[in-house]
Design an enzyme around this catalytic site. Structure first.
Site, short mmCIF file in Angstrom:
data_model
loop_
_atom_site.label_atom_id
_atom_site.label_comp_id
_atom_site.label_asym_id
_atom_site.label_seq_id
_atom_site.Cartn_x
_atom_site.Cartn_y
_atom_site.Cartn_z
CD GLU A 74 -0.95 0.78 3.64
OE1 GLU A 74 -1.35 1.91 3.50
OE2 GLU A 74 -1.17 0.05 4.63
CE LYS A 130 -2.22 2.24 13.73
NZ LYS A 130 -2.15 1.72 12.82
N1 PSU Z 1 -1.80 1.10 10.00
C1 PSU Z 1 -0.65 1.56 10.09
N2 PSU Z 1 -0.21 2.79 9.09
C2 PSU Z 1 -1.12 3.23 8.30
C3 PSU Z 1 -2.27 2.41 8.29
C4 PSU Z 1 -2.79 1.77 9.37
O1 PSU Z 1 0.12 1.27 11.01
O2 PSU Z 1 -0.73 4.00 7.60
C5 PSU Z 1 -3.32 3.01 7.29
C6 PSU Z 1 -3.61 1.87 6.04
O3 PSU Z 1 -3.70 2.34 5.09
C7 PSU Z 1 -5.17 1.53 6.58
C8 PSU Z 1 -5.44 3.24 7.06
O4 PSU Z 1 -5.75 1.20 5.71
O5 PSU Z 1 -4.62 3.63 7.77
C9 PSU Z 1 -6.74 3.13 8.01
O6 PSU Z 1 -7.38 4.39 8.17
P1 PSU Z 1 -8.86 4.67 8.57
O7 PSU Z 1 -8.53 4.28 9.76
O8 PSU Z 1 -9.01 6.32 8.24
O9 PSU Z 1 -9.76 3.75 7.57
#
Ligand code: PSU
Ligand code: MN
Length: 312
Positions: free
Chosen positions: A31, A165
């Site tokens: 990603e 996390k």
């Molecule tokens: N976890 C990480 N680093 C990140 C992300 C998740 O350790 O950068 C990113 C991933 O791309 C995940 C997104 O899909 O955050 C989720 O964001 P949200 O909670 O806004 O959907």
């Protein structure tokens, strides 16, 4: 324009990945939100390059997914990786942001959800990331549930990750995955990992010692028409694991600060990551990189096993 030519125009697969896919060989998607919003420059680009190298060393082809100039790219060159890491104006694009980002011809960093979409359009079924999004703490008030979970319910890609996390409510995240019919498989672990630490206190549904078994499960799942993906939970290596009490305190502080400053929606995850990197003097960034490398390696091995399984 008909659908087929739109697909051709808006989804561009790098020649190396295209050849591998045509030959039934292993490809691993990566990603770009982790590059543009997950780590500071230049470590982000360095880490993206390292992931690609690790995947090649395992005999698979890496394909980082991003949106550049309104085109979904599957597989980036050196310059494009640099661009995704350096340019601070790149928007985070999840499923709902995709149509307008493409229509306006903009750049976008793909989240887990949109990387799964890009991978699936290209025919890539294995994807390595850091951690998936999930149900945020306090979601019963805020309704903040990541679109990653709904994507896992519908798009056929296995996501190798170090769990989620603990800025999230991990128990609720696992409940939602169960409701959506998404298998959560622990690779050589019974514990669902929590990103910086190996054990979230919650268990996975099922454990696998051997990636060939996971590859077979994927093949069976999709052959039977069971839509959706799989979470392959791969804990951070022991030597890189953070002190659980220390990181838990950091996360509580980060979440409190985010709330106090009114940080909302898709800004929350990047804010908390940056806060932790600073608060831990860089040790959370170190852990983050190591867990992603570990996921890249396991994802490449899984992709090789999947290619063998699919070729039989
Ligand atoms: N976890 C990480 N680093 C990140 C992300 C998740 O350790 O950068 C990113 C991933 O791309 C995940 C997104 O899909 O955050 C989720 O964001 P949200 O909670 O806004 O959907
Ligand atoms: Mn969210």
């Amino acid at each position: 324009m008909n659908e087929r030519s739109i697909l051709k125009e808006r989804v561009r697969i790098a020649p190396e990945a295209e050849e591998a896919l045509a030959g039934g060989r292993a490809v691993v998607a990566l990603e770009s939100t982790i590059i543009s919003h997950g780590m500071p420059y230049p470590e982000n680009v360095e880490s993206a390059r390292t992931c690609e190298r690790i995947i090649r060393d395992e005999g698979a082809v890496p394909a980082t997914v991003a949106i550049i100039g309104g085109i979904i790219r599957v597989g980036l060159g050196e310059e494009e990786l640099e661009h995704m890491g350096r340019d601070s104006g790149i928007r985070k694009v999840s499923r709902r942001d995709l149509p307008m980002t493409l229509a306006k011809g903009l750049d976008g960093a793909t989240t887990v959800a949109t990387t799964m979409i890009g991978a699936s359009l290209a025919g890539v079924h294995v994807f390595a990331t850091g951690g998936i999004g999930g149900v945020h703490r306090g979601a019963s008030q805020t309704f903040d549930v990541s679109a990653d979970l709904t994507e896992l319910a519908r798009t056929p890609v296995a996501v190798v990750c170090a769990g989620a996390k603990s800025i999230l409510d991990i128990g609720l995240t696992l409940e939602v995955l169960e409701t959506y019919g998404v298998p959560v498989v622990g690779y050589r672990t019974d514990a669902f990992p929590a990103f910086y630490v190996r054990d979230s206190g919650f268990r996975v549904d099922v454990r696998a010692e051997d990636l060939r078994e996971i590859a077979r499960a994927l093949r069976l799942k999709w052959s039977l028409g069971l839509e959706g993906g799989m979470v392959v939970a791969n804990p951070i290596p022991e030597e890189d694991e953070m002190n659980p009490a220390l990181i838990a305190r950091g996360i509580d502080e980060a979440v409190e600060t985010a709330t106090a400053r009114g940080v909302r929606g898709k800004e929350i995850t990047p804010f908390i990551l940056a806060y932790l990197h600073k608060a831990t003097g860089g040790s959370s960034l170190h852990a983050n990189k190591q867990l992603v490398y570990n996921n890249a390696r396991v994802a490449a091995q899984l992709a090789v096993a999947y290619a063998e399984e699919a070729g039989e």
